[in-house]
Design a protein around this motif. Structure first.
Motif, short mmCIF file in Angstrom:
data_model
loop_
_atom_site.label_atom_id
_atom_site.label_comp_id
_atom_site.label_asym_id
_atom_site.label_seq_id
_atom_site.Cartn_x
_atom_site.Cartn_y
_atom_site.Cartn_z
N VAL A 148 -13.87 -6.17 -20.75
CA VAL A 148 -14.95 -6.95 -21.47
C VAL A 148 -16.32 -6.16 -21.20
O VAL A 148 -17.31 -6.21 -22.19
N LEU A 149 -16.77 -5.60 -20.19
CA LEU A 149 -17.85 -4.91 -19.86
C LEU A 149 -18.02 -3.66 -20.62
O LEU A 149 -19.05 -3.23 -21.37
N VAL A 150 -16.87 -2.90 -20.96
CA VAL A 150 -16.65 -1.79 -21.65
C VAL A 150 -17.25 -2.17 -22.96
O VAL A 150 -17.88 -1.68 -23.84
N GLN A 151 -16.25 -3.10 -23.53
CA GLN A 151 -16.86 -3.62 -24.67
C GLN A 151 -18.55 -3.93 -25.03
O GLN A 151 -18.74 -3.56 -26.05
N ALA A 152 -18.96 -4.73 -24.02
CA ALA A 152 -20.37 -4.98 -24.08
C ALA A 152 -21.12 -3.51 -24.17
O ALA A 152 -22.10 -3.50 -24.85
N VAL A 153 -20.83 -2.83 -23.30
CA VAL A 153 -21.61 -1.48 -23.16
C VAL A 153 -21.54 -0.75 -24.40
O VAL A 153 -22.56 -0.34 -25.16
N LEU A 203 -2.37 -18.08 -28.38
CA LEU A 203 -3.38 -18.91 -27.93
C LEU A 203 -3.72 -18.54 -26.33
O LEU A 203 -2.65 -18.92 -25.74
N VAL A 204 -4.60 -17.76 -25.85
CA VAL A 204 -5.01 -17.47 -24.75
C VAL A 204 -5.66 -18.50 -24.04
O VAL A 204 -6.62 -19.24 -24.51
N GLN A 205 -5.49 -18.84 -22.94
CA GLN A 205 -5.96 -20.11 -22.19
C GLN A 205 -7.60 -19.54 -21.89
O GLN A 205 -7.61 -18.49 -21.56
N GLN A 206 -8.44 -20.48 -21.95
CA GLN A 206 -9.78 -20.36 -21.52
C GLN A 206 -9.96 -19.95 -20.09
O GLN A 206 -9.26 -20.59 -19.09
N GLU A 207 -10.69 -18.85 -19.70
CA GLU A 207 -11.08 -18.64 -18.52
C GLU A 207 -12.44 -18.06 -18.29
O GLU A 207 -13.13 -17.82 -19.38
N LYS A 208 -12.79 -17.86 -17.16
CA LYS A 208 -14.20 -17.53 -17.01
C LYS A 208 -14.36 -16.13 -17.33
O LYS A 208 -13.68 -15.27 -17.14
N ASN A 209 -15.65 -15.89 -18.08
CA ASN A 209 -15.86 -14.49 -18.62
C ASN A 209 -16.45 -13.65 -17.44
O ASN A 209 -17.57 -14.19 -17.07
N ALA A 210 -16.13 -12.57 -17.35
CA ALA A 210 -16.40 -11.70 -16.23
C ALA A 210 -17.95 -11.22 -16.64
O ALA A 210 -18.52 -10.40 -15.80
N LEU A 211 -18.17 -11.22 -17.95
CA LEU A 211 -19.32 -10.51 -18.39
C LEU A 211 -20.67 -11.11 -17.61
O LEU A 211 -21.55 -10.37 -17.39
N LEU A 212 -20.58 -12.26 -17.56
CA LEU A 212 -21.68 -12.89 -16.92
C LEU A 212 -22.13 -12.34 -15.48
O LEU A 212 -23.09 -12.19 -14.99
N ASP A 213 -20.99 -12.36 -14.96
CA ASP A 213 -21.21 -11.98 -13.50
C ASP A 213 -21.53 -10.57 -13.21
O ASP A 213 -22.30 -10.17 -12.53
N ALA A 214 -21.01 -10.02 -14.13
CA ALA A 214 -20.97 -8.41 -14.22
C ALA A 214 -22.66 -8.02 -14.75
O ALA A 214 -23.58 -6.98 -14.07
N VAL A 215 -23.35 -8.96 -15.42
CA VAL A 215 -24.52 -8.86 -15.93
C VAL A 215 -25.43 -9.08 -14.72
O VAL A 215 -26.55 -8.54 -14.29
N ARG A 216 -25.06 -10.26 -13.98
CA ARG A 216 -26.03 -10.60 -12.65
C ARG A 216 -25.99 -9.48 -11.55
O ARG A 216 -26.92 -9.06 -11.06
N ILE A 217 -24.89 -8.70 -11.55
CA ILE A 217 -24.58 -7.70 -10.71
C ILE A 217 -25.62 -6.60 -10.75
O ILE A 217 -26.32 -6.05 -9.98
N ILE A 218 -25.45 -6.33 -12.17
CA ILE A 218 -26.31 -5.03 -12.68
C ILE A 218 -27.94 -5.49 -12.80
O ILE A 218 -28.57 -4.71 -12.27
N ALA A 219 -28.16 -6.77 -13.05
CA ALA A 219 -29.46 -7.11 -12.75
C ALA A 219 -30.11 -7.12 -11.37
O ALA A 219 -31.17 -6.78 -10.86
N LEU A 247 -19.05 1.16 -14.92
CA LEU A 247 -20.42 1.85 -15.26
C LEU A 247 -20.24 3.24 -15.21
O LEU A 247 -20.84 4.14 -16.01
N GLN A 248 -19.53 3.76 -14.09
CA GLN A 248 -19.41 5.28 -14.08
C GLN A 248 -18.46 5.76 -15.24
O GLN A 248 -18.77 6.73 -15.69
N ALA A 249 -17.46 4.89 -15.70
CA ALA A 249 -16.48 5.43 -16.70
C ALA A 249 -17.48 5.24 -18.03
O ALA A 249 -17.21 6.35 -18.91
N CYS A 250 -18.24 4.53 -18.12
CA CYS A 250 -19.33 4.41 -19.37
C CYS A 250 -20.28 5.32 -19.52
O CYS A 250 -21.31 5.43 -20.41
#
Length: 474
Positions: free
Chosen positions: A410-415, A203-219, A258-261
């Motif tokens: 996680v951002l790669v998975q989202a893309v 079981l992996v400990q809960q941690e802040k998901n980087a996806l939200l901050d990544a979305v905010r930066i892209i926005a 984003l460059q990788a994607c």
């Protein structure tokens, strides 16, 4: 990831069962939606009678939803519920969706008009449950995980998909309720595995998901002239007197990701073509002489192709080329995969032309069942798609994962999921063109579009394909 041999075996079993339940209900939806309930043994089985265009539109809309729910589930999982709880809830939602689908597809409820309502509710539940399953995959060692995808997860997943062969015959000879009941039964077994395997899971400990901050930066970049340079906290402080919650390092990592994607943008056209296998090609098979073969059986050959060709390519072809000192770059492999997808659409175009040239219906199917051309002539299209999938899709995943910073996986998975959703949305937009006698032009347009995408992809990325140390990626 597994920390014991026992968990690895349990994980494989759960994965296989998950793919059984994942493919059985969704892969027989098209017949269920397209064809009417009152049919003879010579007709494809059906229930709702919505027609090819509407059935395809609903199918594509579901996949748009299915590809986007994992991102929401990932945020909820990491920030609130935890992965194991999310997994259990997802399993419950998926099981409930299968139960509703099985019950609402019974003859009595179909005659009362409950079929479409049950389908709508089950699609929502299955989409949420499937998204939760995807979101709970934990990656701790990306190099090991990529090997796992290539050599075990992908192969086992397709092995589980062989349940499709069973379900289509149950659908044809018994009914949709029994076919959907098969998925429900396997899903219940999968839930038992999930609960019984609880002591073996890491079981992996809960941690802040980087996806939200990544979305905010892209926005933020979109609001500032689509420039990532303008999203750095220092620039925002000087220019707008605003304090941003993210760091300069995170902006740099998002930019690298984003460059990788960039290579994934071409996969929108790939998904448009790939989606044909799950809807319009099934409809094409219903226009051909089946001789007792269910018209939705042939797409299962894609699974067979992946099972057979995957190990041959990964452990046969690539080592053979390496021994001769040729290491095709990821861009080369993806381009080869795109060529196979283009050939699959070209073959579908030829088959549709042959169908229209064959008696007794020719291109007019109003009041006519099928033309005298064997449905098995369609088989090569699925093996071509299998080859394209192996060369292009999983190479692209490896390519983007390798080039992305660790914190941005996680951002790669989202893309990847968003690209799939965009492809399904585009396929849905094309459904008004899916009518006889114009399907030859439809498949020809897909062939031209995929061919053009292949050429542009190669021209854009070939010069930099070996600059990232990935030339020998298997």
């Amino acid at each position: 990831m597994a920390d014991t041999a026992g968990h690895l075996c349990l994980s494989e079993s759960t994965t296989r069962l998950r793919h059984v339940r994942d493919h059985v209900p969704r892969r027989i939806w098209l017949n269920y939606m397209e064809h009417p309930l009152e049919s003879t043994l010579d007709d494809p089985p059906g229930a709702l009678g919505l027609g090819q265009a509407i059935a395809t539109r609903i199918y594509c809309a579901f996949y748009v939803f299915y590809y986007t729910t994992p991102m929401l589930a990932a945020v909820i999982s990491d920030s609130y519920l935890g992965r194991y709880t999310t997994l259990l809830i997802s399993a419950a939602l998926y099981t409930l969706g299968c139960i509703i689908l099985s019950v609402s597809s019974s003859s009595k409820l179909l005659e009362k008009g409950w079929g479409i309502h049950g389908l709508a509710v089950s699609m929502v539940l299955i989409g949420l449950g499937g998204g939760g399953f995807r979101a709970t995959i934990v990656i701790t060692d990306y190099r090991l995980t990529l090997d796992y995808i290539y050599n075990l997860y992908y192969w086992v997943g397709n092995l589980g998909s062989l349940a499709w062969f069973i379900s289509v015959y149950i659908e044809l000879h018994v009914g949709f309720a029994a076919a959907y009941g098969l998925a429900t039964g396997f899903m219940r077994v999968a839930v038992v595995f999930i609960i019984a395997g609880r002591p073996y899971y890491m079981l992996v400990q809960q941690e802040k998901n980087a996806l939200l901050d990544a979305v905010r930066i892209i926005a933020c970049a979109c609001r500032n002239g689509f420039s990532m340079a303008h999203t750095y906290p220092a620039h925002q402080e000087v220019r707008y007197h605003k304090t941003r919650p993210w760091s300069s390092q995170l902006v740099t990592e998002v930019t690298q990701c984003l460059q990788a994607c960039r290579t994934l943008v071409a996969f929108i056209m790939y998904y448009i073509c790939f989606d044909q296998m799950q809807n319009n090609l099934i409809s094409q098979a219903s226009q051909m002489k089946a001789d007792g073969t269910p018209n939705d059986l042939l797409p299962a050959l894609n699974t067979v192709g992946c099972i057979v060709l995957g190990p041959v390519i990964q452990h046969g072809l690539y080592p053979f080329l390496h021994r001769r000192h040729w290491y095709p770059s990821p861009v080369t492999k993806i381009t080869i995969g795109f060529v196979f997808i283009t050939l699959s659409m070209l073959y579908a175009t030829i088959i549709q032309h042959v169908i229209y040239q064959s008696p007794p219906c020719y291109s007019q199917f109003e009041g006519c069942k099928y033309n005298y051309i064997s449905v098995w002539l369609q088989a090569p299209v699925y093996f071509l798609i299998s080859a394209g999938e192996i060369f292009a899709f999983f190479t692209a995943l490896s390519y983007t994962y390798e080039l992305s910073p660790e914190s941005m996986k996680v951002l790669v998975q989202a893309v990847v999921l968003l690209i799939g959703a965009a492809g399904s949305a585009c396929a849905m937009a094309l459904t008004p063109l899916v009518y006889n006698p114009y399907l030859v032009y439809y498949y020809a347009a897909l062939t031209a579009g995929m061919g053009f995408t292949t050429a542009i992809f190669w021209l854009v990325f070939k010069s930099g394909s070996n600059h990232h140390g990935l030339a020998e990626t298997a």
